[in-house]
Design an enzyme around this catalytic site. Structure first.
Site, PDB file in Angstrom:
ATOM      1  N   ASP A  56       2.662   1.032   2.702  1.00  0.00           N
ATOM      2  CA  ASP A  56       2.727   0.674   1.293  1.00  0.00           C
ATOM      3  C   ASP A  56       3.839   1.453   0.594  1.00  0.00           C
ATOM      4  O   ASP A  56       4.451   2.356   1.169  1.00  0.00           O
ATOM      5  CB  ASP A  56       1.388   0.975   0.610  1.00  0.00           C
ATOM      6  N   THR A  73      18.753   2.270   7.682  1.00  0.00           N
ATOM      7  CA  THR A  73      20.185   1.976   7.665  1.00  0.00           C
ATOM      8  C   THR A  73      20.856   2.855   6.625  1.00  0.00           C
ATOM      9  O   THR A  73      20.471   2.836   5.450  1.00  0.00           O
ATOM     10  CB  THR A  73      20.456   0.499   7.336  1.00  0.00           C
ATOM     11  N   ARG A 113      -7.854   0.651   7.309  1.00  0.00           N
ATOM     12  CA  ARG A 113      -6.773  -0.154   6.750  1.00  0.00           C
ATOM     13  C   ARG A 113      -6.865  -1.622   7.169  1.00  0.00           C
ATOM     14  O   ARG A 113      -6.004  -2.432   6.809  1.00  0.00           O
ATOM     15  CB  ARG A 113      -5.412   0.433   7.162  1.00  0.00           C
ATOM     16  N   HIS A 131       4.602  -4.367   5.295  1.00  0.00           N
ATOM     17  CA  HIS A 131       3.580  -4.025   4.300  1.00  0.00           C
ATOM     18  C   HIS A 131       2.186  -3.913   4.921  1.00  0.00           C
ATOM     19  O   HIS A 131       1.289  -3.270   4.359  1.00  0.00           O
ATOM     20  CB  HIS A 131       3.571  -5.088   3.198  1.00  0.00           C
TER      21      HIS A 131
END
Length: 207
Positions: A190, A165, A13, A186
């Site tokens: 994703d 939340t 990644r 991000h």
């Protein structure tokens, strides 16, 4: 708690992490409706039940357990624990408490009740001291339902841990729904990952 550093030279990644962390810093939030009808049918206490279900799915996937250590090294915690807010009516303030995660629902709820009994009435932002580094924040706004909720963090572009939340639940077509905002970075998470989280959370609650 075990923290394993990531070798970014071989990390699959790395390209995406560098892009969204360094080149175009980007966080985002998604607000969803979670069907909590089964929680109500089972007469489970909403807050500890949601803390358990959220924590269970968080601990399934690496994207929700990534963080930096005290030396600024990127890595992944073996396990995450929820930190959450309790409200004090008399002062209209809140305190943060954290509870060790347990895979067993009843054991987790027992830990939650014990922490609430010991630390629930302590004033100030820190209700239970010594919050571990492998914690993630959860809060509840039970006075109002919402269709969108966004946190504006001045230093949010360095914060990799997910934030949850919840709002006031409501009834719709015979089902009970809870609004929940999920804020992520991000660089590590994703839209696919958030979507999978929501799907698995809903499935877990429905069992």
């Amino acid at each position: 708690m075990k923290f394993t550093r990531i070798d970014r030279t071989v990390w699959e990644r790395e390209e995406y992490f560098s892009h969204y962390f360094s080149h175009i810093p980007c966080t985002y939030s998604m607000t969803v409706k979670i069907d909590i009808t089964e929680i109500k049918k089972k007469n489970q206490k909403l807050y500890p039940a949601m803390l358990y279900y959220i924590s269970t799915v968080v601990n399934r996937h690496p994207e929700f357990r990534l963080s930096f250590d005290e030396n600024g090294e990127l890595g992944m915690y073996e396990e995450m624990v929820p930190s959450y807010t309790v409200f004090h009516k008399e002062t209209e303030t809140f305190s943060e408490i954290w509870t060790e995660y347990k895979e067993d629902y009843e054991k987790f709820c027992a830990e939650y009740e014990n922490d609430l009994r010991i630390y629930g009435n302590r004033k100030g932002m820190t209700g239970k001291p010594d919050m571990p580094a492998n914690s993630f924040p959860v809060s509840m706004i039970p006075w109002v339902s919402f269709e969108g909720f966004h946190l504006n963090l001045q230093r949010g572009y360095d914060y990799l841990t997910p934030i949850f939340t919840m709002g006031k639940f409501f009834e719709e077509k015979g089902r009970i729904f809870l609004p929940m905002a999920i804020q992520v970075h991000h660089a590590v998470c994703d839209g696919f990952h958030v979507s999978r989280f929501v799907k698995e959370l809903q499935e877990l609650i429905g069992k």
